[in-house]
Design an enzyme around this catalytic site. Structure first.
Site, PDB file in Angstrom:
ATOM      1  N   HIS A  82       1.983   4.636  -2.691  1.00 50.19           N
ATOM      2  CA  HIS A  82       1.902   6.256  -2.431  1.00 50.19           C
ATOM      3  C   HIS A  82       3.412   6.584  -2.827  1.00 50.19           C
ATOM      4  CE1 HIS A  82      -1.898   6.320  -0.690  1.00 50.19           C
ATOM      5  NE2 HIS A  82      -1.687   5.677   0.183  1.00 50.19           N
ATOM      6  N   HIS A  90       0.858  -1.022  -0.067  1.00 46.95           N
ATOM      7  CA  HIS A  90      -0.036   0.204   0.022  1.00 46.95           C
ATOM      8  C   HIS A  90       0.906   1.362  -0.003  1.00 46.95           C
ATOM      9  CE1 HIS A  90      -3.685   2.189   1.337  1.00 46.95           C
ATOM     10  NE2 HIS A  90      -2.530   3.243   1.734  1.00 46.95           N
ATOM     11  N   GLU A  91       2.096   1.252   0.747  1.00 43.14           N
ATOM     12  CA  GLU A  91       2.722   2.527   1.063  1.00 43.14           C
ATOM     13  C   GLU A  91       3.794   2.428  -0.132  1.00 43.14           C
ATOM     14  OE1 GLU A  91       2.041   4.711   3.249  1.00 43.14           O
ATOM     15  OE2 GLU A  91       0.477   3.671   3.945  1.00 43.14           O
TER      16      GLU A  91
END
Length: 494
Positions: A150, A146-147
């Site tokens: 980003h 997920h990160e």
């Protein structure tokens, strides 16, 4: 309720960490070195929270952000579209889940909880302790992916990445990226939206990859394991009715439940459900096996209305009901294994008229909705199970994969399957929760950027757009909080 042992272990572990931190800070001789070590390595400690921040992965993020600019533009643009759809879809999903939870709370029995798409997970309560490793590894990988999304999206949009980190809050691990806020505020709302949606997009794609691997697992393991021959027993609950000298053992291959063929684990569950919801199966027995001495005057009615014709202490005999051309309902106490051994199943006497030897259809007379189930696991003798079908279903663990070679462990495919399922569930849940327009989650920034990109020409005043976003965030936060609070109550209190 949450098991006391789980609470003691969690509280004990955090108390030990906090005590060690306090002691090291209280001694002047080691305080400076200790705090310097924490600072240089990026560690931050607070009650029930440990955080680690580093910049050593910045080059890796930068390389990934410059691999193929055109592909990455399409990739993160698709993620932006998905993120916006997920933001609205998550509200619908959480609303449906909340209504389901409220219906269960008002119901006398909490049936149907397994139908919910989203459930609060509490280790040691509705998460088996034996599967904690799967849970923590899957949620950590989901957070890192997920990160990672980003971070790569931010660098592609010329936003500086300060660093990457991981944390542990109470018992839940996670990850984060540290972006340069000034750069983030200077880019357009559409560029911001690509960055903010990248996390849920990568979680969704991780679900797709894990699901694909799960479906293709038989192909990947084909050189070492084969499927379709039956359900392989990997564990039998100790002391359960499925065990015993003539029960199931580790490595047995179940091929049939009565007349229901078992080619895999799903067939096993389907067969058990079929036998559970249908009348007791009968067995074709030659009339020569029926003697008057076993039937005369022995039948009596149980409390539940069913008939019994054997002694209460009989461990090998069972009462069977049948009918002939003279009388419609007769009962016989027969040795169950000898009676049904090599017998085919039936529903009426008509099903038994294919043999030249006269046969009748005998149906076991059992109480309290229990069933007699014949489990075939050649070359061993058939297991005869008497009890509730659900007890048979949940007292045995099985797998579709049968090792081709003796040294291969049958648990390896089970471990891969279980991990993939956890990865799909937790990565999907992380995508849904982060997409909710809620304060302090990705959904907050996704909603803000979306409103800026779509309403700037319609509502020129920025304060008015922020007010609209505030009310949306307030509603989303209340919806998420209600789901978490009621979900925790359903899991721990009921």
């Amino acid at each position: 309720m949450i098991p006391i042992a789980v609470v003691v272990c969690v509280m004990g572990g955090w108390c030990t960490v906090y005590l060690a931190d306090t002691l090291l800070r209280s001694f002047s001789s080691v305080k400076n070195r200790y705090e310097s070590w924490l600072s240089s390595n990026g560690f931050t400690l607070s009650p029930f929270h440990i955080k680690w921040h580093t910049s050593i992965f910045n080059r890796l993020f930068a390389r990934c952000a410059h691999l193929n600019p055109h592909f990455l533009y399409i990739w993160f643009s698709a993620g932006m579209v998905f993120g916006v759809l997920a933001m609205f879809g998550s509200v619908v999903l959480l609303s449906k889940t909340l209504l389901q939870t409220l219906n269960q709370m008002m119901a006398e029995t909490p049936e149907g909880s397994h139908e919910q798409i989203l459930q609060v997970v509490v280790p040691g309560v509705n998460l088996p302790v034996s599967q904690l490793a799967y849970f923590f590894i899957a949620i950590l990988i989901s957070g890192v992916i997920h990160e990672f999304g980003h971070g790569v999206a931010a660098l592609r949009e010329q936003v500086r990445l300060n660093g990457f980190g991981m944390f542990m809050f109470v018992v839940y691990p996670g990850a984060f990226v540290d972006l340069f806020t000034t750069h983030l505020n200077l880019i357009s709302p559409v560029q911001q939206l690509r960055i903010f949606c990248a996390g849920v997009w990568h979680n969704f794609m991780l679900c797709v990859v894990a699901l694909s691997f799960l479906f293709l697992l038989p192909i990947f393991l084909f050189p070492f394991y084969y499927t379709g021959a039956g359900a392989l027993v990997t564990e039998v609950v100790e002391g359960s009715p499925s065990g015993g000298p003539r029960g199931l053992f580790l490595g047995d291959l179940v091929t049939q439940l009565e007349d229901c063929t078992v080619r895999g684990v799903q067939d096993w569950h389907n067969c058990v459900q079929h036998l559970s919801h249908n009348p007791q199966t009968g067995y074709c027995v030659h009339t020569a096996k029926l003697h008057l001495s076993w039937t005369a005057g022995r039948a009596f009615k149980r409390l539940d209305g069913t008939m019994e014709c054997c002694g209460n202490n009989s461990l090998t005999d069972l009462c069977f009901s049948y009918s002939n051309n003279v009388e419609s309902k007769l009962f016989a106490c027969l040795p169950v294994r000898k009676t049904i051994e090599a017998s085919r199943t039936c529903r009426t006497n008509t099903d038994c008229q294919t043999d030249f030897i006269p046969s009748l259809c005998l149906i076991p007379s059992l109480e309290n909705q229990t069933k007699l189930i014949r489990v075939r696991h050649p070359p061993q003798t058939d297991m005869l199970f008497v009890g509730y079908p659900s007890h048979l279903q949940y007292s045995v663990s099985l797998t579709d994969f049968v090792p081709r070679l003796g040294f291969l462990h049958p648990d390896l495919p089970v471990m891969l399957e279980t991990f993939c399922k956890y990865l799909v569930s937790l990565s999907g849940a992380l995508a849904v929760v982060n997409a909710v327009p809620c304060f302090a989650l990705d959904g907050q920034w996704m909603l803000t950027a979306f409103l800026e990109a779509t309403l700037s020409s319609v509502i020129p005043e920025r304060n008015n757009r922020e007010l609209i976003g505030f009310f949306f965030l307030l509603g989303g936060s209340a919806l998420l909080a209600a789901n978490v609070a009621l979900g925790l109550w359903m899991v721990t209190a009921r």
